[in-house]
Design a protein around this motif. Structure first.
Motif, PDB file in Angstrom:
ATOM      1  N   SER A  85      -8.347  -5.966   8.017  1.00  0.00           N
ATOM      2  CA  SER A  85      -8.588  -4.989   9.077  1.00  0.00           C
ATOM      3  C   SER A  85      -8.309  -3.588   8.547  1.00  0.00           C
ATOM      4  O   SER A  85      -7.313  -3.353   7.859  1.00  0.00           O
ATOM      5  CB  SER A  85      -7.687  -5.275  10.270  1.00  0.00           C
ATOM      6  OG  SER A  85      -7.754  -4.211  11.205  1.00  0.00           O
ATOM      7  N   ASP A  86      -9.187  -2.628   8.891  1.00  0.00           N
ATOM      8  CA  ASP A  86      -8.957  -1.244   8.489  1.00  0.00           C
ATOM      9  C   ASP A  86      -8.243  -0.440   9.568  1.00  0.00           C
ATOM     10  O   ASP A  86      -8.154   0.780   9.493  1.00  0.00           O
ATOM     11  CB  ASP A  86     -10.268  -0.563   8.109  1.00  0.00           C
ATOM     12  CG  ASP A  86     -11.242  -0.442   9.278  1.00  0.00           C
ATOM     13  OD1 ASP A  86     -10.924  -0.949  10.380  1.00  0.00           O
ATOM     14  OD2 ASP A  86     -12.325   0.137   9.087  1.00  0.00           O
ATOM     15  N   ASP A  87      -7.719  -1.136  10.569  1.00  0.00           N
ATOM     16  CA  ASP A  87      -7.009  -0.487  11.678  1.00  0.00           C
ATOM     17  C   ASP A  87      -5.559  -0.229  11.270  1.00  0.00           C
ATOM     18  O   ASP A  87      -4.774  -1.178  11.131  1.00  0.00           O
ATOM     19  CB  ASP A  87      -7.053  -1.384  12.917  1.00  0.00           C
ATOM     20  CG  ASP A  87      -6.304  -0.796  14.097  1.00  0.00           C
ATOM     21  OD1 ASP A  87      -5.837   0.366  13.995  1.00  0.00           O
ATOM     22  OD2 ASP A  87      -6.164  -1.500  15.109  1.00  0.00           O
ATOM     23  N   ARG A 142      -3.927   5.425   3.623  1.00  0.00           N
ATOM     24  CA  ARG A 142      -5.182   5.271   4.373  1.00  0.00           C
ATOM     25  C   ARG A 142      -6.334   4.945   3.426  1.00  0.00           C
ATOM     26  O   ARG A 142      -7.186   4.111   3.732  1.00  0.00           O
ATOM     27  CB  ARG A 142      -5.470   6.567   5.146  1.00  0.00           C
ATOM     28  CG  ARG A 142      -6.615   6.422   6.163  1.00  0.00           C
ATOM     29  CD  ARG A 142      -6.168   5.575   7.345  1.00  0.00           C
ATOM     30  NE  ARG A 142      -7.275   5.393   8.292  1.00  0.00           N
ATOM     31  CZ  ARG A 142      -8.040   4.314   8.372  1.00  0.00           C
ATOM     32  NH1 ARG A 142      -7.852   3.304   7.524  1.00  0.00           N
ATOM     33  NH2 ARG A 142      -8.984   4.207   9.273  1.00  0.00           N
ATOM     34  N   ASP A 143      -6.360   5.603   2.269  1.00  0.00           N
ATOM     35  CA  ASP A 143      -7.386   5.301   1.262  1.00  0.00           C
ATOM     36  C   ASP A 143      -7.323   3.832   0.866  1.00  0.00           C
ATOM     37  O   ASP A 143      -8.348   3.153   0.735  1.00  0.00           O
ATOM     38  CB  ASP A 143      -7.184   6.145  -0.001  1.00  0.00           C
ATOM     39  CG  ASP A 143      -7.447   7.619   0.202  1.00  0.00           C
ATOM     40  OD1 ASP A 143      -8.221   7.975   1.110  1.00  0.00           O
ATOM     41  OD2 ASP A 143      -6.874   8.418  -0.573  1.00  0.00           O
ATOM     42  N   ASP A 150      -2.852 -11.578   7.331  1.00  0.00           N
ATOM     43  CA  ASP A 150      -4.035 -10.908   6.819  1.00  0.00           C
ATOM     44  C   ASP A 150      -5.246 -11.835   6.849  1.00  0.00           C
ATOM     45  O   ASP A 150      -5.107 -13.066   6.929  1.00  0.00           O
ATOM     46  CB  ASP A 150      -3.798 -10.413   5.389  1.00  0.00           C
ATOM     47  CG  ASP A 150      -3.555  -8.913   5.332  1.00  0.00           C
ATOM     48  OD1 ASP A 150      -4.007  -8.192   6.237  1.00  0.00           O
ATOM     49  OD2 ASP A 150      -2.912  -8.457   4.365  1.00  0.00           O
ATOM     50  N   THR A 197      -4.200  -9.909  -0.948  1.00  0.00           N
ATOM     51  CA  THR A 197      -4.316  -8.654  -0.196  1.00  0.00           C
ATOM     52  C   THR A 197      -3.114  -7.737  -0.367  1.00  0.00           C
ATOM     53  O   THR A 197      -3.177  -6.566  -0.004  1.00  0.00           O
ATOM     54  CB  THR A 197      -4.514  -8.931   1.305  1.00  0.00           C
ATOM     55  OG1 THR A 197      -3.400  -9.687   1.805  1.00  0.00           O
ATOM     56  CG2 THR A 197      -5.798  -9.705   1.547  1.00  0.00           C
ATOM     57  N   ALA A 210     -10.078  -3.069   2.980  1.00  0.00           N
ATOM     58  CA  ALA A 210     -11.008  -3.555   4.006  1.00  0.00           C
ATOM     59  C   ALA A 210     -12.381  -3.786   3.386  1.00  0.00           C
ATOM     60  O   ALA A 210     -13.044  -4.791   3.654  1.00  0.00           O
ATOM     61  CB  ALA A 210     -11.088  -2.555   5.154  1.00  0.00           C
ATOM     62  N   GLU A 211     -12.794  -2.872   2.524  1.00  0.00           N
ATOM     63  CA  GLU A 211     -14.103  -2.986   1.872  1.00  0.00           C
ATOM     64  C   GLU A 211     -14.137  -4.143   0.878  1.00  0.00           C
ATOM     65  O   GLU A 211     -15.098  -4.916   0.848  1.00  0.00           O
ATOM     66  CB  GLU A 211     -14.413  -1.672   1.143  1.00  0.00           C
ATOM     67  CG  GLU A 211     -15.677  -1.709   0.303  1.00  0.00           C
ATOM     68  CD  GLU A 211     -15.793  -0.515  -0.626  1.00  0.00           C
ATOM     69  OE1 GLU A 211     -16.404  -0.656  -1.691  1.00  0.00           O
ATOM     70  OE2 GLU A 211     -15.256   0.566  -0.277  1.00  0.00           O
ATOM     71  N   TYR A 271       0.834  -1.200   0.000  1.00  0.00           N
ATOM     72  CA  TYR A 271       0.000   0.000   0.000  1.00  0.00           C
ATOM     73  C   TYR A 271       0.874   1.258   0.000  1.00  0.00           C
ATOM     74  O   TYR A 271       0.551   2.248  -0.678  1.00  0.00           O
ATOM     75  CB  TYR A 271      -0.954   0.014   1.191  1.00  0.00           C
ATOM     76  CG  TYR A 271      -1.799  -1.230   1.352  1.00  0.00           C
ATOM     77  CD1 TYR A 271      -1.975  -2.131   0.296  1.00  0.00           C
ATOM     78  CD2 TYR A 271      -2.412  -1.532   2.573  1.00  0.00           C
ATOM     79  CE1 TYR A 271      -2.735  -3.282   0.443  1.00  0.00           C
ATOM     80  CE2 TYR A 271      -3.188  -2.677   2.719  1.00  0.00           C
ATOM     81  CZ  TYR A 271      -3.336  -3.556   1.659  1.00  0.00           C
ATOM     82  OH  TYR A 271      -4.082  -4.703   1.819  1.00  0.00           O
ATOM     83  N   LEU A 311      -6.027   1.300   2.519  1.00  0.00           N
ATOM     84  CA  LEU A 311      -6.413   0.407   3.608  1.00  0.00           C
ATOM     85  C   LEU A 311      -7.935   0.327   3.706  1.00  0.00           C
ATOM     86  O   LEU A 311      -8.501  -0.767   3.883  1.00  0.00           O
ATOM     87  CB  LEU A 311      -5.803   0.899   4.916  1.00  0.00           C
ATOM     88  CG  LEU A 311      -5.901  -0.050   6.112  1.00  0.00           C
ATOM     89  CD1 LEU A 311      -5.259  -1.390   5.799  1.00  0.00           C
ATOM     90  CD2 LEU A 311      -5.250   0.577   7.347  1.00  0.00           C
ATOM     91  N   ARG A 312      -8.617   1.454   3.560  1.00  0.00           N
ATOM     92  CA  ARG A 312     -10.087   1.443   3.579  1.00  0.00           C
ATOM     93  C   ARG A 312     -10.639   0.624   2.413  1.00  0.00           C
ATOM     94  O   ARG A 312     -11.590  -0.152   2.569  1.00  0.00           O
ATOM     95  CB  ARG A 312     -10.619   2.873   3.500  1.00  0.00           C
ATOM     96  CG  ARG A 312     -10.392   3.733   4.729  1.00  0.00           C
ATOM     97  CD  ARG A 312     -11.214   5.009   4.653  1.00  0.00           C
ATOM     98  NE  ARG A 312     -10.806   5.969   5.677  1.00  0.00           N
ATOM     99  CZ  ARG A 312     -10.003   7.000   5.446  1.00  0.00           C
ATOM    100  NH1 ARG A 312      -9.511   7.203   4.233  1.00  0.00           N
ATOM    101  NH2 ARG A 312      -9.692   7.839   6.425  1.00  0.00           N
TER     102      ARG A 312
END
Length: 271
Positions: free
Chosen positions: A67-69, A54-55, A77, A227, A61-62, A31, A57-58
């Motif tokens: 995890s989105d943490d 951060r984008d 994963d 992932t 997650a979707e 990422y 990771l979101r």
């Protein structure tokens, strides 16, 4: 027919979904590199907008269920099997559309040791349904950047599936074929098709650079992704990739056979 419940159980037992072997560290590194537009992880994709870590990771997650943490930086994963099943259903739908239209199709993999059998079964079924399974550029050389420097590979087809081979290199167990993320092979194959005045694919099926490279050129593309391969999911989010199925792409090859059977059942294609 293989039921959804039976396939879900298989995904979890084979660790294709659920807790997978891909590490959180590997995914987060990908990422970071993608956010910096490192070509090694873009896989031929030219994102239409800036994607921060951060984008990404979101998004992952979707699309995958990781995890989105951002504070979780170690461990293994997790892929939500429901998302894998939904992806396989969409994947089957695209294959069914191609079969109905008798579309020319190109198959290509950067994971020949793991995924060749999966794609070959699909290629056989689409060929039997009247689709032309394309095999342009057989033997053509491609210079690919690897961790060992630039190495010359060549395009080869096995049961209708394109892969790259490095001359003189044989993998353990006698398997031949190189693991690659590069989009150069699909570009070379498409260039060869144009040079020959031949048919271009209306659908590309595969992984890594085969999918992102084709999608970026405006060809419908569907594929499998782990992932730590955010490019396919970004491509899907931006409308460049039609379907990205989240699963571990490096388990033993026999574990993908039930997935092929499930997809062919859903697409109403003979195995």
């Amino acid at each position: 027919m293989l039921s959804t419940g039976a396939l879900r159980a298989h995904l979890l037992s084979a660790r294709l979904a659920g807790t997978v072997a891909t590490t959180r560290e590997a995914s987060l590194r990908s990422y970071r590199l993608f956010a910096a537009r490192d070509p090694r992880v873009l896989l031929g994709l030219d994102p239409g907008r800036a994607w921060s870590e951060r984008d990404l990771l979101r998004l992952m997650a979707e699309r995958c269920g990781v995890s989105d943490d951002p504070g979780q930086v170690a461990g293994l994963d997790v892929i939500d099997p429901e998302r894998t099943l939904a992806g396989l259903d969409a994947f089957a739908g695209r294959l069914a559309d191609a079969a109905r239209r008798r579309s020319p199709v190109l198959f290509g993999t950067g994971h020949p040791h793991r995924l060749l059998g999966f794609y070959a079964g699909l290629a056989d079924a689409l060929s039997a349904a009247g689709c032309a399974v394309l095999t342009h550029a057989q033997g053509r050389c491609v210079d690919i950047t690897t961790r060992f420097g630039v190495r010359t590979h060549s395009v080869h087809y096995v049961r209708g599936v394109a892969m790259m081979r490095e001359p003189g290199v044989r993998a353990p167990g006698g398997a031949t074929g190189a693991h690659t993320h590069s989009p150069l092979p699909v570009r070379v194959v498409l260039e060869a098709a144009v040079e020959a005045g031949g048919v271009l694919p209306e659908l590309v099926v595969g992984d890594h650079g085969w999918v992102c490279g084709a999608g970026q050129l405006g060809i419908e593309a569907i594929g499998l992704a782990d992932t730590d391969d955010p490019a396919l999911f970004v491509g899907e989010a931006e409308g460049v990739v039609s379907v990205a199925v989240p699963l571990d792409d490096a388990v033993p090859s026999e574990h993908y056979r039930p997935l092929a059977r499930y997809v062919l059942d859903r697409a109403r294609l003979s195995p």
